[in-house]
Design an enzyme around this catalytic site. Structure first.
Site, PDB file in Angstrom:
ATOM      1  N   ASP A   9       0.874  -1.172   0.000  1.00 59.83           N
ATOM      2  CA  ASP A   9       0.000   0.000   0.000  1.00 59.83           C
ATOM      3  C   ASP A   9       0.916   1.228   0.000  1.00 59.83           C
ATOM      4  O   ASP A   9       2.102   1.131   0.319  1.00 59.83           O
ATOM      5  CB  ASP A   9      -0.882  -0.022   1.250  1.00 59.83           C
ATOM      6  CG  ASP A   9      -1.692   1.245   1.418  1.00 59.83           C
ATOM      7  OD1 ASP A   9      -2.389   1.623   0.477  1.00 59.83           O
ATOM      8  OD2 ASP A   9      -1.587   1.853   2.503  1.00 59.83           O
ATOM      9  N   ASP A  11       0.002   5.104   0.953  1.00 60.77           N
ATOM     10  CA  ASP A  11      -0.138   6.081   2.044  1.00 60.77           C
ATOM     11  C   ASP A  11      -0.169   5.395   3.401  1.00 60.77           C
ATOM     12  O   ASP A  11      -0.995   4.517   3.661  1.00 60.77           O
ATOM     13  CB  ASP A  11      -1.415   6.905   1.856  1.00 60.77           C
ATOM     14  CG  ASP A  11      -1.331   7.804   0.636  1.00 60.77           C
ATOM     15  OD1 ASP A  11      -0.357   8.568   0.540  1.00 60.77           O
ATOM     16  OD2 ASP A  11      -2.231   7.729  -0.221  1.00 60.77           O
ATOM     17  N   ASP A 164      -1.759  -0.514   6.121  1.00 61.78           N
ATOM     18  CA  ASP A 164      -1.903   0.191   7.398  1.00 61.78           C
ATOM     19  C   ASP A 164      -3.344   0.461   7.779  1.00 61.78           C
ATOM     20  O   ASP A 164      -3.593   1.002   8.854  1.00 61.78           O
ATOM     21  CB  ASP A 164      -1.146   1.523   7.350  1.00 61.78           C
ATOM     22  CG  ASP A 164      -1.874   2.561   6.505  1.00 61.78           C
ATOM     23  OD1 ASP A 164      -2.108   3.681   6.997  1.00 61.78           O
ATOM     24  OD2 ASP A 164      -2.216   2.252   5.346  1.00 61.78           O
TER      25      ASP A 164
END
Length: 220
Positions: A9, A11, A164
């Site tokens: 991922d 960001d 996240d």
């Protein structure tokens, strides 16, 4: 499990860009009469598609226009250089040396994805880069991760995802891929509760090295 690919991922995972996104969202919405806090962002915005957020918070506005304007503001604030999450650069280099494939999978738009990869100087290291512009359904739907598996010609059990957010973890798990979570915004317990194998603070965390060394085809 034979590990053949690492999928990141963007960001909050490859780069610690959440503080920029939060600041931009707060300013952008305040200009339009909506006040949010960091807690509001984490509870209502983090990991979601912007169009969903703007439909909810600015129902009288065009969500696509709002999405484009907000992300343009993000890229302006991002600038030309950003350092990846601690240990990410070394991990990617070691994975490339071990002939693993590297992929990026983000709910953000293609322009953001390109901007971040270029700003880190890591663009050439990625064999696949998938964004919200490439699919009909973003995370938590697994389409982005299924597309990455197809593009890299690997099976789900041959990949490892770094995420996240709960939506990202859900998307990867729905595609059948194991997830190691990054605690850039949520606690380890919360991330594991959403389906991550375990959580690490960054890519230098010894827990990640131990896990990778236990996988066939991986590296110490």
């Amino acid at each position: 499990m034979t590990l053949k690919a690492l999928l990141f991922d963007i960001d909050g995972t490859l780069v610690d860009s959440d503080p920029i996104h939060i600041a931009v969202f707060m300013d952008f919405l305040a200009e339009r009469g909506v006040t949010i806090t960091r807690s509001d962002y984490m509870e209502r915005i983090h990991g979601r598609l912007n169009t969903e957020t703007f439909t909810e918070l600015l129902p009288d506005a065009d969500p696509i226009e709002m999405d484009l304007a907000k992300e343009a503001a993000y890229r302006e604030r991002l600038g030309d250089t950003i350092e990846p999450m601690a240990g990410a650069r070394d991990l990617i280099a070691r994975a490339r040396a071990a002939n693993m494939k590297i992929g990026a999978v983000t709910n953000g738009p293609r322009a953001n994805l390109n901007a971040v990869l270029n700003a880190t100087g890591l663009a050439a290291a990625f064999d696949h880069a998938g964004s919200s512009n490439d699919v009909k359904r973003g995370k938590p739907h697994p389409e982005l991760y299924l597309a990455a598996l197809a593009a890299l010609n690997i099976a789900a059990h041959e990949a490892l995802v770094f995420e996240d957010s709960p939506t990202g973890i859900q998307a990867a798990r729905a595609a059948g891929i194991d997830v190691v979570a990054i605690t850039s915004s949520l606690s380890a317990d919360a991330l594991v509760a959403h389906g991550a194998l375990f959580a690490i603070s960054d890519f230098n965390d010894p827990a990640l090295a131990r896990h990778l060394s236990s996988l066939e085809g991986a590296f110490a």
